[in-house]
Design a protein around this motif. Structure first.
Motif, PDB file in Angstrom:
ATOM      1  N   ASP A 119       0.834  -1.199   0.000  1.00 45.69           N
ATOM      2  CA  ASP A 119       0.000   0.000   0.000  1.00 45.69           C
ATOM      3  C   ASP A 119       0.867   1.247   0.000  1.00 45.69           C
ATOM      4  O   ASP A 119       1.991   1.245   0.522  1.00 45.69           O
ATOM      5  CB  ASP A 119      -0.918   0.002   1.231  1.00 45.69           C
ATOM      6  N   LEU A 120       0.344   2.325  -0.556  1.00 47.52           N
ATOM      7  CA  LEU A 120       1.066   3.588  -0.636  1.00 47.52           C
ATOM      8  C   LEU A 120       1.439   4.119   0.748  1.00 47.52           C
ATOM      9  O   LEU A 120       2.519   4.689   0.932  1.00 47.52           O
ATOM     10  CB  LEU A 120       0.212   4.611  -1.394  1.00 47.52           C
ATOM     11  N   THR A 121       0.561   3.928   1.734  1.00 48.26           N
ATOM     12  CA  THR A 121       0.841   4.447   3.076  1.00 48.26           C
ATOM     13  C   THR A 121       2.035   3.745   3.719  1.00 48.26           C
ATOM     14  O   THR A 121       2.626   4.273   4.674  1.00 48.26           O
ATOM     15  CB  THR A 121      -0.377   4.272   4.000  1.00 48.26           C
ATOM     16  N   LEU A 122       2.401   2.578   3.196  1.00 48.49           N
ATOM     17  CA  LEU A 122       3.521   1.843   3.770  1.00 48.49           C
ATOM     18  C   LEU A 122       4.877   2.434   3.381  1.00 48.49           C
ATOM     19  O   LEU A 122       5.899   2.059   3.967  1.00 48.49           O
ATOM     20  CB  LEU A 122       3.456   0.375   3.359  1.00 48.49           C
ATOM     21  N   THR A 170      -3.389   1.019  -6.594  1.00 45.44           N
ATOM     22  CA  THR A 170      -3.981   1.397  -7.868  1.00 45.44           C
ATOM     23  C   THR A 170      -2.877   1.848  -8.825  1.00 45.44           C
ATOM     24  O   THR A 170      -1.717   2.038  -8.437  1.00 45.44           O
ATOM     25  CB  THR A 170      -4.978   2.547  -7.693  1.00 45.44           C
ATOM     26  N   ARG A 171      -3.273   2.052 -10.074  1.00 46.02           N
ATOM     27  CA  ARG A 171      -2.295   2.491 -11.083  1.00 46.02           C
ATOM     28  C   ARG A 171      -1.668   3.827 -10.689  1.00 46.02           C
ATOM     29  O   ARG A 171      -0.438   4.003 -10.786  1.00 46.02           O
ATOM     30  CB  ARG A 171      -3.003   2.600 -12.440  1.00 46.02           C
ATOM     31  N   ALA A 172      -2.472   4.767 -10.248  1.00 49.93           N
ATOM     32  CA  ALA A 172      -1.933   6.079  -9.853  1.00 49.93           C
ATOM     33  C   ALA A 172      -1.060   5.957  -8.614  1.00 49.93           C
ATOM     34  O   ALA A 172      -0.028   6.625  -8.495  1.00 49.93           O
ATOM     35  CB  ALA A 172      -3.077   7.055  -9.612  1.00 49.93           C
ATOM     36  N   ALA A 177       4.106   5.947  -5.612  1.00 48.87           N
ATOM     37  CA  ALA A 177       5.010   5.222  -4.710  1.00 48.87           C
ATOM     38  C   ALA A 177       6.417   5.169  -5.292  1.00 48.87           C
ATOM     39  O   ALA A 177       7.402   5.415  -4.581  1.00 48.87           O
ATOM     40  CB  ALA A 177       4.483   3.812  -4.476  1.00 48.87           C
ATOM     41  N   TYR A 178       6.531   4.867  -6.576  1.00 47.47           N
ATOM     42  CA  TYR A 178       7.842   4.822  -7.220  1.00 47.47           C
ATOM     43  C   TYR A 178       8.555   6.177  -7.109  1.00 47.47           C
ATOM     44  O   TYR A 178       9.742   6.247  -6.771  1.00 47.47           O
ATOM     45  CB  TYR A 178       7.679   4.456  -8.697  1.00 47.47           C
ATOM     46  N   THR A 179       7.832   7.243  -7.404  1.00 43.76           N
ATOM     47  CA  THR A 179       8.426   8.579  -7.373  1.00 43.76           C
ATOM     48  C   THR A 179       8.912   8.928  -5.973  1.00 43.76           C
ATOM     49  O   THR A 179      10.030   9.433  -5.785  1.00 43.76           O
ATOM     50  CB  THR A 179       7.401   9.620  -7.855  1.00 43.76           C
ATOM     51  N   ARG A 180       8.078   8.644  -4.977  1.00 43.99           N
ATOM     52  CA  ARG A 180       8.447   8.967  -3.599  1.00 43.99           C
ATOM     53  C   ARG A 180       9.588   8.082  -3.112  1.00 43.99           C
ATOM     54  O   ARG A 180      10.516   8.543  -2.446  1.00 43.99           O
ATOM     55  CB  ARG A 180       7.226   8.822  -2.689  1.00 43.99           C
TER      56      ARG A 180
END
Length: 418
Positions: A119-122, A170-172, A177-180
């Protein structure tokens, strides 16, 4: 017709030493299957299989697979600890979890595992947990919607519902996540996805590969991140029913190779390694639950009671899963008796088969329940105070080895506070 990997004569010798019920594993079959898988993907220099520990969390099995070049896919603290105790560490461990506690990320990092974020929050939570972002990191993708494969060679559709699954980004979100992660120090990136379970189709992996390969190309252009591996996860199934065809792993591997050369190679991404996380495909056919007929009951239906129960194999009780049954020594007899094969739990769903046509079963007959090598023992439990059974390895030379002893009443009582 499914044929047991053990003969009645062999089994009689085994049960003389180890009382039923127990799970029996075929070392020869496990090793041969691991080699077939490796050969199917040998065209990819970085290929690695990460066996899904949750399917069969037994050190002796993990060590056999380690000898065959496999790593471990872990999803919990205990699975990480087991891998570590088997001297499996570093990038031979893929840690894919969800709702992950900080201490699990910390142990995964200590072992040097590749961490797969669900997940993005992780992203921020991982940094808080271990004090940094690893240079090599993976993110799990969920495309949403309904995944369908269309008409397959077997004449049916493969369908699953990723949009209803709790896993992945999700796709977005995966792009963010990659950018961060890159800004926080990550240098190598991976993609992971699981879209369908237990597929009996040579087309599933190539179809999934095309989705992930195109995603990798797009993410490289959008984020500039260096994607070095793609994890196709699991989903390759086995034919639980005798009339179902086997997957052909060589054809599957060739289908993935074709997608790789059509999508990744033209994009200059021919350095991408492929990973898989197979559990059921690797182990299920090479495990039997061995049980003995102990009672018969004649009421509105004909019942055969056995000394195993749903605590030994949950799948039939949990969701009506089919597992083939062989009555040992009666393989050539007519299946002219209709039985429910039942365990001894105080639950009406404690049945290994319902209205199954089998040869006449006599008290004392040995029954082999097929395809229990994955998600068999591992899903066991202690309802009614039932004790977990032993696990036994049938070695390549025909000898046997106890690889997990049966639980005792004292084991059951050990955690109680009187």
């Amino acid at each position: 017709m499914k044929t047991p990997f053990v003969t009645k004569a062999q089994l009689e010798k085994i049960v003389a030493q180890y009382p039923t019920p127990f799970h029996l594993y075929d070392e020869k079959g496990i090793r041969e299957n691991a080699r077939r898988l490796k050969a199917a993907f040998s065209w990819n220099p970085g290929y690695r299989e990460y066996f899904a520990v949750k399917a069969t969390p037994t050190p002796a099995i993990l060590k056999i697979l380690q000898e065959e070049g496999c790593g471990c896919d872990c999803s919990s603290l205990t699975e990480l600890l087991m891998a570590g105790r088997c001297n499996i560490s570093g990038e031979n461990i893929m840690f894919s979890s969800n709702n992950t506690p900080a201490e699990e990320f910390q142990l995964a990092d200590k072992l040097g595992a590749i961490i797969n974020l669900d997940d993005l929050t992780l992203v921020d939570f991982l940094e808080q947990s271990i004090g940094r972002i690893p240079e090599k990191i993976c993110c799990r993708y969920n495309p949403g919607g309904v995944f369908t494969l269309g008409e397959t060679r077997e004449g049916f559709q493969v369908m699953d519902n990723p949009g209803d699954a709790k896993y992945g980004m999700t796709r977005a979100q995966i792009a963010e996540a990659y950018t961060r992660l890159a800004a926080m120090g990550a240098k190598e990136f991976g993609i992971h996805a699981f879209l369908a379970s237990n597929t009996i189709s040579n087309e599933y992996y190539p179809t999934l590969a095309r989705i992930l390969f195109q995603l990798a190309v797009d993410l490289k252009h959008e984020t500039g991140c260096h994607i070095t591996f793609i994890n196709l996860s699991g989903g390759i199934g086995i034919p639980y029913r005798p009339e179902q065809p086997d997957n052909d792993i060589a054809i599957i591997g060739e289908g993935v190779r074709k997608a790789y050369e059509e999508i990744l190679v033209p994009a200059g991404m021919d350095d991408v390694s492929l990973y898989t996380e197979l559990g059921r495909f690797m182990l299920a056919p090479y495990g039997h639950l061995v049980t003995r007929a102990t009672h018969e009951k004649h009421i509105y239906k004909e019942y055969i009671g056995v000394d195993a129960c749903a605590c030994n194999l949950m799948r039939p009780a949990m969701y009506g899963a089919y597992h083939h049954i062989t009555v040992m020594g009666k393989e050539d007899q007519s299946c002219d008796h209709k039985y429910d094969i039942a365990g001894g739990l105080c639950e009406n769903n404690d049945k290994f088969a319902v209205d199954r046509m089998l040869p006449k079963i006599d008290i004392g007959d040995l029954l082999v329940i097929h395809d229990t090598g994955a998600h068999g023992f591992s899903m066991g439990y202690n309802y009614n105070g039932k004790l977990r059974s032993a696990e036994i390895l049938l070695k390549e030379d025909g000898s046997t080895e106890l690889i997990r002893r049966a639980e005792t009443v004292e084991d059951y009582f050990q955690t109680l506070v009187w």
